[in-house]
Design an enzyme around this catalytic site. Sequence first.
Site, short mmCIF file in Angstrom:
data_model
loop_
_atom_site.label_atom_id
_atom_site.label_comp_id
_atom_site.label_asym_id
_atom_site.label_seq_id
_atom_site.Cartn_x
_atom_site.Cartn_y
_atom_site.Cartn_z
CE1 TYR A 162 -4.48 -1.99 4.89
CE2 TYR A 162 -3.26 0.04 4.50
CZ TYR A 162 -3.96 -1.06 4.01
OH TYR A 162 -4.13 -1.22 2.66
CB SER A 219 -0.86 -0.01 1.27
OG SER A 219 -1.44 1.26 1.50
#
Length: 268
Positions: A163, A150
Amino acid sequence: MSEFSANHRLENKVAIVTGSTSGIGMGIARRLAAQGAHVVINGLGDAAIIEQERAAIAQEFSIRCLYSPANMLSGTEIAGMVQLAIDELGGCDILVNNAGIQHVAPIDEFPDEKWQAIIAINLTAAFHSIKAAIPSMKARGWGRIVNIASAHALVASPYKSAYVAAKHGIAGLTKTVALEVAAEAITVNAICPGYVWTPLVEKQIPDTMAARGLTKEQVIHDVLLEAQPTKQFVTVDQTAAFVAFLCSDEAASITGAIMPIDGGWTAH
Ligand code: NAD
């Protein structure tokens, strides 16, 4: 039928794509199948819908497509998923670690169990799958591992501690394994999408609205697309095409790379 279906560059390769019952993973599985790879799909969801999707991929692209119900929380089940590819399809040439979850909350309110699950699914699962798949790639003298990280593997945003930690972790795992297998024609890379419109993004909107006291429209324009200079969501097809290129022979010299596909987000 996809415009790419005439391109059979991955014919006779066997690919595993984790978390491919939805979103980006489903797009990647379909893209690799379109290029001729046999595919093991994986992920949670309604059994009948998954079976429909599995059969549709096999039929549309004339390849073998199997489903593994392995839960990415379990190292044993992940090893079983890789074994399924070896037993039924002859090996594992391509591994795409894509399964992921998100939770948005300030650090002092972040639920312990959400931290554990995010680290397990977004990071530890890739350790287990890579560990299980590497021997088959070494035996076949060729391999491609693509970790779907990401932009949050490169930069942080508030309220996403688990995350961001997991995605930074997968960048380190990617580089380490790339060095270990570089001489064996196995490449290991991570791609770093910005915001892609999928159920994962849609589901975090209510939490972000609550955490920041914003409306849905404000979250989309002022939080999500605020980060992306193109002011466009990245698409599933663009992400899948990037993965397919990294799986090609032309990409043999790209390894240990952590590459953004983020509309300019991390250029800031
Ligand atoms: P999604 O929610 O649409 O799909 C996630 C997939 O993971 C689903 O198939 C789900 O069943 C599977 N999954 C979740 N928990 C699982 C478990 N315990 N065991 C097995 N499978 C499990 O999400 P998405 O947006 O397509 O995200 C896919 C990947 O891309 C994730 O790793 C995510 O972090 C990453 N990513 C997404 C975006 C985005 O904007 N959507 C941006 C950057 C990175």
